[in-house]
Enzyme design. Structure first.
Site, short mmCIF file in Angstrom:
data_model
loop_
_atom_site.label_atom_id
_atom_site.label_comp_id
_atom_site.label_asym_id
_atom_site.label_seq_id
_atom_site.Cartn_x
_atom_site.Cartn_y
_atom_site.Cartn_z
N ARG A 1 7.05 -1.31 7.47
CA ARG A 1 8.16 -0.60 6.83
C ARG A 1 8.01 -0.58 5.31
O ARG A 1 8.33 0.41 4.66
CB ARG A 1 9.49 -1.21 7.27
N LYS B 1 13.43 1.78 2.82
CA LYS B 1 14.26 0.73 2.22
C LYS B 1 14.02 0.69 0.72
O LYS B 1 13.31 -0.18 0.20
CB LYS B 1 13.90 -0.60 2.89
N GLU C 1 25.22 4.79 9.66
CA GLU C 1 25.08 3.34 9.84
C GLU C 1 26.16 2.56 9.13
O GLU C 1 26.97 3.12 8.39
CB GLU C 1 23.68 2.84 9.53
#
Ligand code: PLP
Ligand code: COI
Length: 338
Positions: free
Chosen positions: A79, A182, A218
């Site tokens: 990620r 992220k 989210e």
């Protein structure tokens, strides 16, 4: 050292060492150990001006057998590479990632909380554009660093149910933006909404799909899931962070004989969910007892007896037991730090 492991908040905690590595002239240098909490950074670094940065969040657990386990670190490594590519940064290799993490955890071993107290060692890898630019373009130099600190639950409620607020007047990410990686900008964009939500009495806010507002994206720094009958349902959207916890819960749910659906989830349908929760490394599973729609005042209530629902509890225990070495790890999710 006198740490009250049981009452640790989720926050910064000074430990003894961190590790750092620079990417210069197209290659990574040597991993350095530092005991300073500060970095010396150029005032024109791209991270500071244009948000060219990405981070990760993962945990090390002290197992029942006393060993230290990392949970699915390969997924965090993948990620941070994806995040790095998304804002044109140097790629952290698996080798560098695991070398850095192993080293920083071992150097700070005394800060890994004991088994069974609900605490863990939070690991924060960070990748930043450290070289100077004034035009909007990627840096020619990067710094990868990792620090750690013991933490307790992200929400003060721990595994006790929380109240969340659905909002529509702020978005953390846009459909073709950076919500799926992220990077710091997403969190900057969420600050006002989170702060207001907290002042209005909620543990966090639920962001909607930015373009049409019809769907749930989210739950602040965690994914959203619901349980309906024997089905685990979680939103599919291009602007949410693919959570490693959520991916693991889907696998556990499937192997418990549940149906799993990853698809757009409308706000209206959550009225029929039996249980809802937020999930993530920091949040683990936070059961939700109440969701208030800020625009309409509509209220959705769960956990009528004040406790987490049976399926959320089963999933939480299954995940926690694997992470802490209290159950077998049939998926090979753990890596023991040696
Ligand atoms: N969503 C956001 C926006 C997050 O910051 C996080 C935390 O990393 C998550 C979801 C949960 O992801 P993970 O389970 O990989 O920690
Ligand atoms: C995590 O769950 O690890 C996170 O990074 C969430 C948050 C503290 C940003």
């Amino acid at each position: 050292m006198d740490i009250n492991w049981k009452d640790l908040p989720f926050g910064y905690f000074k430990t003894d060492y961190n590790v750092r590595c620079y990417h210069r002239d197209g290659k990574w240098g040597e991993l350095e150990i530092s005991s300073s909490e500060h970095i010396n950074i150029h005032m024109a670094a791209t991270a500071l001006h244009y948000g060219q940065e990405a981070f990760e969040g993962m945990k090390a657990f002290r197992g029942k057998d006393g060993k230290i386990r990392l949970f699915r670190w390969e997924e965090n490594a993948k990620r941070i590479r994806r995040s790095g590519r998304g804002v044109m940064m140097a790629e952290v290799t698996d080798e560098l990632f695991i070398e850095a993490i192993t080293k920083v955890v071992k150097l700070n071993e005394k800060y890994v909380p004991p088994y069974g107290l609900g605490a863990s060692l939070y690991i924060r890898p960070l990748l930043i554009g450290s070289g100077p630019e004034v035009g909007v373009k990627p840096s020619s130099e990067y710094l990868f660093m990792v620090f750690v600190g013991p933490v307790g639950p992200y929400f003060k409620e721990g595994f006790n149910p929380v109240e969340l607020q659905i909002i529509s007047d702020y978005d953390r990410a846009s459909p073709n933006g950076t919500g799926h990686i992220k990077v710091g900008g997403n969190y900057a964009a969420s600050l006002i909404a989170l702060d207001r939500g907290k002042k209005e009495g909620f543990a966090s806010v639920i962001f909607r799909s930015a373009a049409d507002k019809d769907y749930i994206d989210e739950a602040g720094p965690a994914n959203f899931f619901g349980i309906k009958g024997n089905t685990y349902i979680t939103p599919d959207s291009d602007s949410i962070l693919p959570s490693i916890t959520n991916m693991s819960l889907r696998r556990l749910a499937r192997d418990m004989g549940m149906k799993v659906e990853k698809r757009p989830v409308t706000i209206d349908e959550i009225v029929d969910f039996d249980e809802v929760g937020a999930c993530g490394t920091a949040a683990v599973i936070s059961p939700i007892k109440k969701i208030v729609c800020r625009d309409t005042g509509k209220v959705f209530e769960y956990c009528k007896d004040g406790k987490a629902g049976p399926i959320s509890t089963k999933l939480y225990n299954a995940l926690k037991d694997i992470q802490e070495g209290a159950a077998d790890d049939p998926y090979g999710w753990n890596t023991i730090v040696e």
